[in-house]
Write a protein that holds these residues in place. Structure first.
Motif, PDB file in Angstrom:
ATOM      1  N   MET A 187      29.650 -13.074  -3.936  1.00  0.00           N
ATOM      2  CA  MET A 187      28.523 -12.337  -3.401  1.00  0.00           C
ATOM      3  C   MET A 187      27.344 -13.287  -3.210  1.00  0.00           C
ATOM      4  SD  MET A 187      26.495  -9.196  -5.173  1.00  0.00           S
ATOM      5  CE  MET A 187      26.666  -7.770  -4.182  1.00  0.00           C
ATOM      6  N   MET A 188      26.688 -13.211  -2.046  1.00  0.00           N
ATOM      7  CA  MET A 188      25.538 -14.071  -1.790  1.00  0.00           C
ATOM      8  C   MET A 188      24.312 -13.520  -2.490  1.00  0.00           C
ATOM      9  SD  MET A 188      25.776 -15.183   2.221  1.00  0.00           S
ATOM     10  CE  MET A 188      24.043 -15.507   2.253  1.00  0.00           C
ATOM     11  N   SER A 189      23.527 -14.421  -3.071  1.00  0.00           N
ATOM     12  CA  SER A 189      22.280 -13.978  -3.676  1.00  0.00           C
ATOM     13  C   SER A 189      21.219 -13.860  -2.583  1.00  0.00           C
ATOM     14  CB  SER A 189      21.830 -14.960  -4.757  1.00  0.00           C
ATOM     15  OG  SER A 189      21.591 -16.218  -4.174  1.00  0.00           O
ATOM     16  N   GLN A 190      20.230 -13.039  -2.844  1.00  0.00           N
ATOM     17  CA  GLN A 190      19.179 -12.831  -1.856  1.00  0.00           C
ATOM     18  C   GLN A 190      18.200 -13.997  -1.859  1.00  0.00           C
ATOM     19  OE1 GLN A 190      17.336  -9.019  -2.662  1.00  0.00           O
ATOM     20  NE2 GLN A 190      18.468  -8.160  -0.954  1.00  0.00           N
ATOM     21  N   LEU A 191      17.673 -14.278  -0.689  1.00  0.00           N
ATOM     22  CA  LEU A 191      16.608 -15.249  -0.569  1.00  0.00           C
ATOM     23  C   LEU A 191      15.320 -14.595  -1.055  1.00  0.00           C
ATOM     24  CD1 LEU A 191      17.539 -16.622   2.956  1.00  0.00           C
ATOM     25  CD2 LEU A 191      17.883 -17.755   0.757  1.00  0.00           C
ATOM     26  N   PRO A 192      14.340 -15.369  -1.539  1.00  0.00           N
ATOM     27  CA  PRO A 192      13.112 -14.783  -2.109  1.00  0.00           C
ATOM     28  C   PRO A 192      12.398 -13.793  -1.193  1.00  0.00           C
ATOM     29  CG  PRO A 192      13.207 -17.123  -2.589  1.00  0.00           C
ATOM     30  CD  PRO A 192      14.353 -16.824  -1.665  1.00  0.00           C
ATOM     31  N   TYR A 193      12.304 -14.088   0.087  1.00  0.00           N
ATOM     32  CA  TYR A 193      11.593 -13.167   0.981  1.00  0.00           C
ATOM     33  C   TYR A 193      12.331 -11.842   1.142  1.00  0.00           C
ATOM     34  CZ  TYR A 193      14.827 -14.106   4.810  1.00  0.00           C
ATOM     35  OH  TYR A 193      15.950 -14.185   5.592  1.00  0.00           O
ATOM     36  N   GLU A 194      13.662 -11.848   0.953  1.00  0.00           N
ATOM     37  CA  GLU A 194      14.425 -10.602   1.094  1.00  0.00           C
ATOM     38  C   GLU A 194      14.040  -9.594   0.024  1.00  0.00           C
ATOM     39  OE1 GLU A 194      18.298 -12.511   1.205  1.00  0.00           O
ATOM     40  OE2 GLU A 194      18.554 -11.758   3.253  1.00  0.00           O
ATOM     41  N   ASN A 195      13.677 -10.069  -1.167  1.00  0.00           N
ATOM     42  CA  ASN A 195      13.207  -9.159  -2.210  1.00  0.00           C
ATOM     43  C   ASN A 195      11.927  -8.456  -1.765  1.00  0.00           C
ATOM     44  OD1 ASN A 195      15.323  -9.866  -3.942  1.00  0.00           O
ATOM     45  ND2 ASN A 195      14.163 -11.567  -4.795  1.00  0.00           N
ATOM     46  N   ALA A 196      11.037  -9.193  -1.116  1.00  0.00           N
ATOM     47  CA  ALA A 196       9.796  -8.600  -0.615  1.00  0.00           C
ATOM     48  C   ALA A 196      10.089  -7.584   0.486  1.00  0.00           C
ATOM     49  CB  ALA A 196       8.855  -9.694  -0.116  1.00  0.00           C
ATOM     50  N   LEU A 197      11.049  -7.889   1.357  1.00  0.00           N
ATOM     51  CA  LEU A 197      11.416  -6.936   2.413  1.00  0.00           C
ATOM     52  C   LEU A 197      12.016  -5.661   1.818  1.00  0.00           C
ATOM     53  CD1 LEU A 197      12.947  -9.310   5.108  1.00  0.00           C
ATOM     54  CD2 LEU A 197      10.779  -8.069   5.230  1.00  0.00           C
ATOM     55  N   ASP A 198      12.852  -5.814   0.797  1.00  0.00           N
ATOM     56  CA  ASP A 198      13.429  -4.646   0.127  1.00  0.00           C
ATOM     57  C   ASP A 198      12.335  -3.795  -0.511  1.00  0.00           C
ATOM     58  OD1 ASP A 198      15.970  -5.427   0.884  1.00  0.00           O
ATOM     59  OD2 ASP A 198      16.485  -6.273  -1.084  1.00  0.00           O
ATOM     60  N   ALA A 199      11.363  -4.447  -1.148  1.00  0.00           N
ATOM     61  CA  ALA A 199      10.254  -3.725  -1.786  1.00  0.00           C
ATOM     62  C   ALA A 199       9.417  -2.997  -0.731  1.00  0.00           C
ATOM     63  CB  ALA A 199       9.388  -4.694  -2.593  1.00  0.00           C
ATOM     64  N   ALA A 200       9.168  -3.660   0.395  1.00  0.00           N
ATOM     65  CA  ALA A 200       8.405  -3.030   1.477  1.00  0.00           C
ATOM     66  C   ALA A 200       9.136  -1.807   2.014  1.00  0.00           C
ATOM     67  CB  ALA A 200       8.154  -4.043   2.600  1.00  0.00           C
ATOM     68  N   GLN A 201      10.447  -1.938   2.171  1.00  0.00           N
ATOM     69  CA  GLN A 201      11.244  -0.816   2.674  1.00  0.00           C
ATOM     70  C   GLN A 201      11.203   0.357   1.695  1.00  0.00           C
ATOM     71  OE1 GLN A 201      15.150  -2.017   3.883  1.00  0.00           O
ATOM     72  NE2 GLN A 201      15.466  -0.163   5.072  1.00  0.00           N
ATOM     73  N   LEU A 202      11.294   0.071   0.416  1.00  0.00           N
ATOM     74  CA  LEU A 202      11.230   1.123  -0.606  1.00  0.00           C
ATOM     75  C   LEU A 202       9.865   1.814  -0.591  1.00  0.00           C
ATOM     76  CD1 LEU A 202      12.521   2.600  -3.007  1.00  0.00           C
ATOM     77  CD2 LEU A 202      11.662   0.767  -4.461  1.00  0.00           C
ATOM     78  N   GLU A 203       8.800   1.036  -0.522  1.00  0.00           N
ATOM     79  CA  GLU A 203       7.452   1.611  -0.482  1.00  0.00           C
ATOM     80  C   GLU A 203       7.243   2.466   0.762  1.00  0.00           C
ATOM     81  OE1 GLU A 203       4.847   1.553  -2.653  1.00  0.00           O
ATOM     82  OE2 GLU A 203       6.084   0.508  -4.125  1.00  0.00           O
ATOM     83  N   LEU A 204       7.718   1.980   1.904  1.00  0.00           N
ATOM     84  CA  LEU A 204       7.586   2.756   3.137  1.00  0.00           C
ATOM     85  C   LEU A 204       8.383   4.050   3.071  1.00  0.00           C
ATOM     86  CD1 LEU A 204       7.692  -0.085   5.795  1.00  0.00           C
ATOM     87  CD2 LEU A 204       5.836   1.562   5.491  1.00  0.00           C
ATOM     88  N   GLU A 205       9.559   4.005   2.469  1.00  0.00           N
ATOM     89  CA  GLU A 205      10.368   5.218   2.335  1.00  0.00           C
ATOM     90  C   GLU A 205       9.663   6.230   1.425  1.00  0.00           C
ATOM     91  OE1 GLU A 205      12.842   8.010   3.128  1.00  0.00           O
ATOM     92  OE2 GLU A 205      13.044   6.091   4.141  1.00  0.00           O
ATOM     93  N   GLN A 206       9.053   5.752   0.358  1.00  0.00           N
ATOM     94  CA  GLN A 206       8.302   6.651  -0.529  1.00  0.00           C
ATOM     95  C   GLN A 206       7.096   7.239   0.200  1.00  0.00           C
ATOM     96  OE1 GLN A 206       7.530   4.157  -3.951  1.00  0.00           O
ATOM     97  NE2 GLN A 206       9.573   4.499  -4.794  1.00  0.00           N
ATOM     98  N   ALA A 207       6.410   6.424   1.000  1.00  0.00           N
ATOM     99  CA  ALA A 207       5.279   6.918   1.787  1.00  0.00           C
ATOM    100  C   ALA A 207       5.748   7.961   2.791  1.00  0.00           C
ATOM    101  CB  ALA A 207       4.590   5.751   2.500  1.00  0.00           C
ATOM    102  N   ARG A 208       6.897   7.710   3.403  1.00  0.00           N
ATOM    103  CA  ARG A 208       7.445   8.665   4.386  1.00  0.00           C
ATOM    104  C   ARG A 208       7.754  10.001   3.727  1.00  0.00           C
ATOM    105  NH1 ARG A 208      12.044  10.598   6.914  1.00  0.00           N
ATOM    106  NH2 ARG A 208      13.446   9.776   5.354  1.00  0.00           N
ATOM    107  N   GLN A 209       8.368   9.957   2.554  1.00  0.00           N
ATOM    108  CA  GLN A 209       8.686  11.196   1.839  1.00  0.00           C
ATOM    109  C   GLN A 209       7.414  11.967   1.467  1.00  0.00           C
ATOM    110  OE1 GLN A 209      11.665  12.603   1.428  1.00  0.00           O
ATOM    111  NE2 GLN A 209      12.520  10.897   2.588  1.00  0.00           N
ATOM    112  N   ALA A 210       6.389  11.261   0.989  1.00  0.00           N
ATOM    113  CA  ALA A 210       5.116  11.912   0.639  1.00  0.00           C
ATOM    114  C   ALA A 210       4.474  12.524   1.876  1.00  0.00           C
ATOM    115  CB  ALA A 210       4.177  10.901  -0.022  1.00  0.00           C
ATOM    116  N   LEU A 211       4.514  11.810   2.984  1.00  0.00           N
ATOM    117  CA  LEU A 211       3.930  12.300   4.220  1.00  0.00           C
ATOM    118  C   LEU A 211       4.686  13.525   4.731  1.00  0.00           C
ATOM    119  CD1 LEU A 211       1.969  10.564   6.643  1.00  0.00           C
ATOM    120  CD2 LEU A 211       4.006  11.471   7.710  1.00  0.00           C
ATOM    121  N   LEU A 212       6.016  13.498   4.639  1.00  0.00           N
ATOM    122  CA  LEU A 212       6.803  14.661   5.068  1.00  0.00           C
ATOM    123  C   LEU A 212       6.495  15.884   4.226  1.00  0.00           C
ATOM    124  CD1 LEU A 212      10.271  13.010   5.841  1.00  0.00           C
ATOM    125  CD2 LEU A 212       8.556  13.839   7.477  1.00  0.00           C
ATOM    126  N   ARG A 213       6.291  15.689   2.918  1.00  0.00           N
ATOM    127  CA  ARG A 213       5.903  16.823   2.052  1.00  0.00           C
ATOM    128  C   ARG A 213       4.540  17.372   2.473  1.00  0.00           C
ATOM    129  NH1 ARG A 213       8.271  13.492  -1.769  1.00  0.00           N
ATOM    130  NH2 ARG A 213       6.262  12.651  -2.423  1.00  0.00           N
TER     131      ARG A 213
END
Length: 77
Positions: free
Chosen positions: A1-27
């Protein structure tokens, strides 16, 4: 399994935050009283933000094609 590059962790975190914002906005949109068409600036802002968040999530999920440069190598004869 390939390990993630450092910037990919930031992209994953951004995606998670945006998804949480989307859910809050939909509510918030679901709980919003029926707007008066064209007169409710707050509702228009919520819909605009929903679109912006969705576009960001779509961009983060996409894997754009990046052409690989081709280098011709001389053959030794």
């Amino acid at each position: 399994m390939m390990s993630q590059l450092p910037y990919e962790n930031a992209l994953d975190a951004a995606q998670l935050e945006l998804e949480q914002a989307r859910q809050a906005l939909l509510r918030e949109l679901a709980d919003y009283p029926h707007p008066i068409s064209g007169c409710d600036a707050q509702y228009v802002r919520l819909v605009s933000d929903r679109t912006r968040i969705s576009e960001c999530l779509r961009a983060l999920a996409s894997r754009p094609f990046v052409a690989t440069p081709r280098v011709l190598e001389a053959t030794g004869n």
